[in-house]
Design a protein around this motif. Sequence first.
Motif, PDB file in Angstrom:
ATOM      1  N   SER A   1       0.799  -1.219  -0.112  1.00 29.86           N
ATOM      2  CA  SER A   1       0.009  -0.068   0.071  1.00 29.86           C
ATOM      3  C   SER A   1       0.650   1.324   0.032  1.00 29.86           C
ATOM      4  CB  SER A   1      -0.863   0.152   1.321  1.00 29.86           C
ATOM      5  OG  SER A   1      -0.358   0.163   2.530  1.00 29.86           O
ATOM      6  N   LEU A   2       2.049   1.231   0.671  1.00 32.27           N
ATOM      7  CA  LEU A   2       3.113   2.319   0.642  1.00 32.27           C
ATOM      8  C   LEU A   2       3.372   2.680  -0.681  1.00 32.27           C
ATOM      9  CD1 LEU A   2       4.953   1.491   3.919  1.00 32.27           C
ATOM     10  CD2 LEU A   2       3.199   3.500   3.410  1.00 32.27           C
ATOM     11  N   LEU A   3       3.806   1.660  -1.333  1.00 36.86           N
ATOM     12  CA  LEU A   3       4.486   1.625  -2.858  1.00 36.86           C
ATOM     13  C   LEU A   3       3.194   2.357  -3.562  1.00 36.86           C
ATOM     14  CD1 LEU A   3       6.320  -1.513  -3.194  1.00 36.86           C
ATOM     15  CD2 LEU A   3       7.348   0.677  -2.887  1.00 36.86           C
ATOM     16  N   LYS A   4       2.217   1.868  -3.540  1.00 34.21           N
ATOM     17  CA  LYS A   4       1.126   2.314  -4.386  1.00 34.21           C
ATOM     18  C   LYS A   4       0.640   3.880  -4.070  1.00 34.21           C
ATOM     19  CE  LYS A   4      -3.562   1.444  -5.776  1.00 34.21           C
ATOM     20  NZ  LYS A   4      -4.685   0.261  -5.388  1.00 34.21           N
ATOM     21  N   GLN A   5       0.560   4.050  -2.967  1.00 33.91           N
ATOM     22  CA  GLN A   5       0.356   5.485  -2.321  1.00 33.91           C
ATOM     23  C   GLN A   5       1.438   6.352  -2.587  1.00 33.91           C
ATOM     24  OE1 GLN A   5      -0.497   5.929   1.705  1.00 33.91           O
ATOM     25  NE2 GLN A   5      -0.824   8.087   1.711  1.00 33.91           N
ATOM     26  N   HIS A   6       2.630   6.300  -2.705  1.00 34.81           N
ATOM     27  CA  HIS A   6       3.787   7.234  -2.765  1.00 34.81           C
ATOM     28  C   HIS A   6       4.586   6.938  -3.831  1.00 34.81           C
ATOM     29  CE1 HIS A   6       2.978   8.541   1.299  1.00 34.81           C
ATOM     30  NE2 HIS A   6       3.077   7.247   1.859  1.00 34.81           N
ATOM     31  N   ALA A   7       4.489   5.827  -4.451  1.00 34.47           N
ATOM     32  CA  ALA A   7       5.385   5.810  -5.971  1.00 34.47           C
ATOM     33  C   ALA A   7       6.553   6.174  -5.624  1.00 34.47           C
ATOM     34  CB  ALA A   7       4.668   6.420  -7.078  1.00 34.47           C
TER      35      ALA A   7
END
Length: 220
Positions: A94-100
């Motif tokens: 979810s962190l990767l998806k949110q912050h790219a």
Amino acid sequence: MKLKPSDRTRRRLLAAVAAMACGMSSAAPSASAPQAPVVLVVGDSLSAEYGLARGQGWVALLQERLAKSMPQARVINASVSGDTTAGGRARLASLLKQHAPTVVVIELGGNDALRGLPLQGTRDNLQTMTRASQAAGAKVLLLGMQVPPNYGSAYGRDFAAVFPEVAKQNKAAWLPFLLAGIADAPDASSWFQADRIHPTAKAHPRMLENVWPLLQPLLR
């Protein structure tokens, strides 16, 4: 004035060439514009400013440094006190998806050792996090940790070896020991809070100096 067919053809060709030139000039800046770096730090209490006033931790100091040299850069501190590699693995997608992010700094593993968790699990979790970050287009920096001598030389050696193994297998950057010059200093006790686990505020600039030489090349 009536144009001859050859004149009309010539004007149409000139108009087409001009339109193509405008299109190319307008597209060039966006194609060459560099992406502003986004650094995602996924860590535990060593990065979550445990026992410190806000802004004193090494991650906050990193943001201050980047604000001077790379004003567009952003640092996302997604560290959670007490977190393990399993916890970081569960949160990462979810962190990767949110912050790219363009760079992911993984500072986890110390709590695995404190809880006596199997090293294979720690290795697998770090491996999965590293590969997931790279698959999302980010570069990865693993921050290595070491355990006190009372854990036994064999365990300490095997635990420390997890980080370079994962880094080598995935061609990721790796810092041998985040607390170098602190935990192994002659006056080590003066660099830690009363619990003798968490560094004091004066230790965090040194932690950043440990991280910076490896992180800086990943931001270019």
